[in-house]
Design a protein around this motif. Structure first.
Motif, mmCIF file in Angstrom:
data_model
loop_
_atom_site.group_PDB
_atom_site.id
_atom_site.type_symbol
_atom_site.label_atom_id
_atom_site.label_comp_id
_atom_site.label_asym_id
_atom_site.label_seq_id
_atom_site.Cartn_x
_atom_site.Cartn_y
_atom_site.Cartn_z
ATOM 1 N N LYS A 75 0.896 -1.027 0.272
ATOM 2 C CA LYS A 75 -0.409 -0.405 -0.170
ATOM 3 C C LYS A 75 -0.025 1.277 0.392
ATOM 4 C CE LYS A 75 -4.287 1.796 1.890
ATOM 5 N NZ LYS A 75 -5.047 1.663 2.939
ATOM 6 N N ASN A 76 2.126 1.083 0.293
ATOM 7 C CA ASN A 76 3.104 2.271 0.842
ATOM 8 C C ASN A 76 4.490 2.217 -0.651
ATOM 9 O OD1 ASN A 76 5.425 0.529 0.968
ATOM 10 N ND2 ASN A 76 5.748 1.275 2.901
ATOM 11 N N GLY A 77 3.485 1.336 -1.636
ATOM 12 C CA GLY A 77 4.730 2.232 -2.978
ATOM 13 C C GLY A 77 5.781 0.646 -2.866
ATOM 14 N N PHE A 136 4.360 -14.957 -3.332
ATOM 15 C CA PHE A 136 4.938 -14.090 -2.050
ATOM 16 C C PHE A 136 4.552 -13.975 -0.702
ATOM 17 C CE2 PHE A 136 3.895 -12.582 -6.828
ATOM 18 C CZ PHE A 136 4.370 -11.708 -6.929
ATOM 19 N N GLY A 137 3.866 -15.323 -0.481
ATOM 20 C CA GLY A 137 4.519 -15.539 1.364
ATOM 21 C C GLY A 137 2.387 -14.984 1.262
ATOM 22 N N ASN A 138 2.781 -14.704 2.558
ATOM 23 C CA ASN A 138 2.098 -13.983 3.665
ATOM 24 C C ASN A 138 1.977 -13.047 2.881
ATOM 25 O OD1 ASN A 138 -0.385 -14.396 5.446
ATOM 26 N ND2 ASN A 138 0.495 -14.915 6.787
ATOM 27 N N VAL A 139 2.034 -11.759 2.359
ATOM 28 C CA VAL A 139 1.902 -10.569 1.984
ATOM 29 C C VAL A 139 0.446 -9.983 2.145
ATOM 30 C CG1 VAL A 139 4.233 -10.164 1.057
ATOM 31 C CG2 VAL A 139 2.023 -10.275 -0.380
ATOM 32 N N ILE A 144 -3.193 -4.668 -1.320
ATOM 33 C CA ILE A 144 -1.524 -4.392 -2.400
ATOM 34 C C ILE A 144 -2.064 -3.907 -4.194
ATOM 35 C CG2 ILE A 144 -0.915 -6.745 -1.128
ATOM 36 C CD1 ILE A 144 -1.480 -8.278 -3.766
ATOM 37 N N LEU A 145 -1.001 -3.488 -4.628
ATOM 38 C CA LEU A 145 -1.274 -3.552 -5.678
ATOM 39 C C LEU A 145 -0.832 -4.770 -6.473
ATOM 40 C CD1 LEU A 145 -1.976 -1.616 -7.892
ATOM 41 C CD2 LEU A 145 -0.367 0.180 -8.205
ATOM 42 N N LEU A 146 -1.453 -5.269 -7.805
ATOM 43 C CA LEU A 146 -1.355 -6.199 -8.895
ATOM 44 C C LEU A 146 -0.902 -6.074 -9.982
ATOM 45 C CD1 LEU A 146 -0.098 -9.581 -9.244
ATOM 46 C CD2 LEU A 146 -2.704 -9.899 -8.896
ATOM 47 N N GLN A 147 0.067 -6.307 -11.000
ATOM 48 C CA GLN A 147 0.471 -5.872 -12.368
ATOM 49 C C GLN A 147 1.070 -7.723 -12.554
ATOM 50 O OE1 GLN A 147 2.584 -2.698 -13.350
ATOM 51 N NE2 GLN A 147 3.933 -4.548 -14.910
ATOM 52 N N LYS A 171 -3.320 -4.064 -14.414
ATOM 53 C CA LYS A 171 -2.802 -3.734 -12.426
ATOM 54 C C LYS A 171 -4.328 -3.613 -12.006
ATOM 55 C CE LYS A 171 1.184 -0.632 -13.620
ATOM 56 N NZ LYS A 171 1.838 0.691 -13.805
ATOM 57 N N VAL A 172 -4.025 -4.673 -10.968
ATOM 58 C CA VAL A 172 -5.486 -4.403 -9.998
ATOM 59 C C VAL A 172 -5.136 -4.120 -8.388
ATOM 60 C CG1 VAL A 172 -6.676 -5.673 -11.733
ATOM 61 C CG2 VAL A 172 -5.604 -6.460 -9.936
ATOM 62 N N LYS A 173 -5.494 -3.815 -7.736
ATOM 63 C CA LYS A 173 -6.001 -3.376 -6.384
ATOM 64 C C LYS A 173 -6.479 -4.364 -5.387
ATOM 65 C CE LYS A 173 -6.440 0.414 -2.189
ATOM 66 N NZ LYS A 173 -6.838 1.442 -1.854
ATOM 67 N N LEU A 174 -5.863 -5.209 -4.620
ATOM 68 C CA LEU A 174 -7.195 -6.630 -4.446
ATOM 69 C C LEU A 174 -6.798 -5.938 -2.439
ATOM 70 C CD1 LEU A 174 -4.663 -9.395 -5.593
ATOM 71 C CD2 LEU A 174 -6.574 -8.643 -6.468
#
Length: 184
Positions: A75-77, A136-139, A144-147, A171-174
């Motif tokens: 979320k913080n980029g 990606f593990g437990n993130v 999050i932003l997924l591309q 790109k999507v925000k999950l």
């Protein structure tokens, strides 16, 4: 990618029904993501819609787990980097290869026919499906932003050579509440 999330389109609930996210057609083929939340994980399916009639052996799926290049940002980029080797395979695909190299790499051999993308105009054709958590593990405790950058091999008319096609990134925000938001 740095900075904050960009202005997005309306939310799509993905807890029970997949969110359908489309991108621009390339070579008369339009990628579509079907994204479903499954508990604390996300399932991503890459499908394609043919915008014209293709011959039966026009497209081959690359020999990778995801059939795409993936990137995730918090979320913080900050980019979240995966150590899963399956993700790096997509960045090392040859730009040009032969159909026999791709087909002969499929194991077990009785699954080789499944490497072809079967298309019909205006119908979804499934290519790849995968979960994000093993990659990606437990993130996924925050948004999050997924591309996703879908990849396919376009088979030339000689049916011997295949050229890698990298489709426009999606790109999507999950979001932790199970919603999916397409971003620019």
């Amino acid at each position: 990618m740095t900075g904050q999330f960009v202005t997005a389109q309306p939310l799509l609930g993905a807890e029970h029904n997949p969110a359908k996210i489309f991108t621009t057609p390339t070579n008369y083929l339009q990628p579509c993501l079907l994204i479903t939340r499954n508990g604390l994980d996300w399932n991503v399916e890459i499908d394609y819609i043919a915008k014209t009639n293709f011959t039966r052996h026009a497209w081959l799926k690359p020999i990778t787990l995801t059939g795409s290049k993936l990137k995730i940002w918090s979320k913080n980029g900050a980019e979240i980097v995966s150590t899963n080797i399956a993700l790096s395979e997509a960045t090392h695909l040859p730009n040009q290869t032969t159909t026999s190299n791709i087909i002969s790499s499929v194991r077990p051999s009785d699954r080789r026919g499944l490497q072809w993308l079967w298309t019909q105009p205006e119908m979804l054709s499934g290519a790849n499906s995968f979960y994000l958590r093993p990659l990606f593990g437990n993130v996924f405790t925050n948004d999050i932003l997924l591309q996703v950058t879908p990849l396919l091999y376009k088979v030339e008319t000689n049916n011997t050579t295949a050229d890698l096609v990298e489709f426009p990134p999606i790109k999507v925000k999950l979001m932790t509440n199970g919603d999916v938001q397409k971003t620019n």
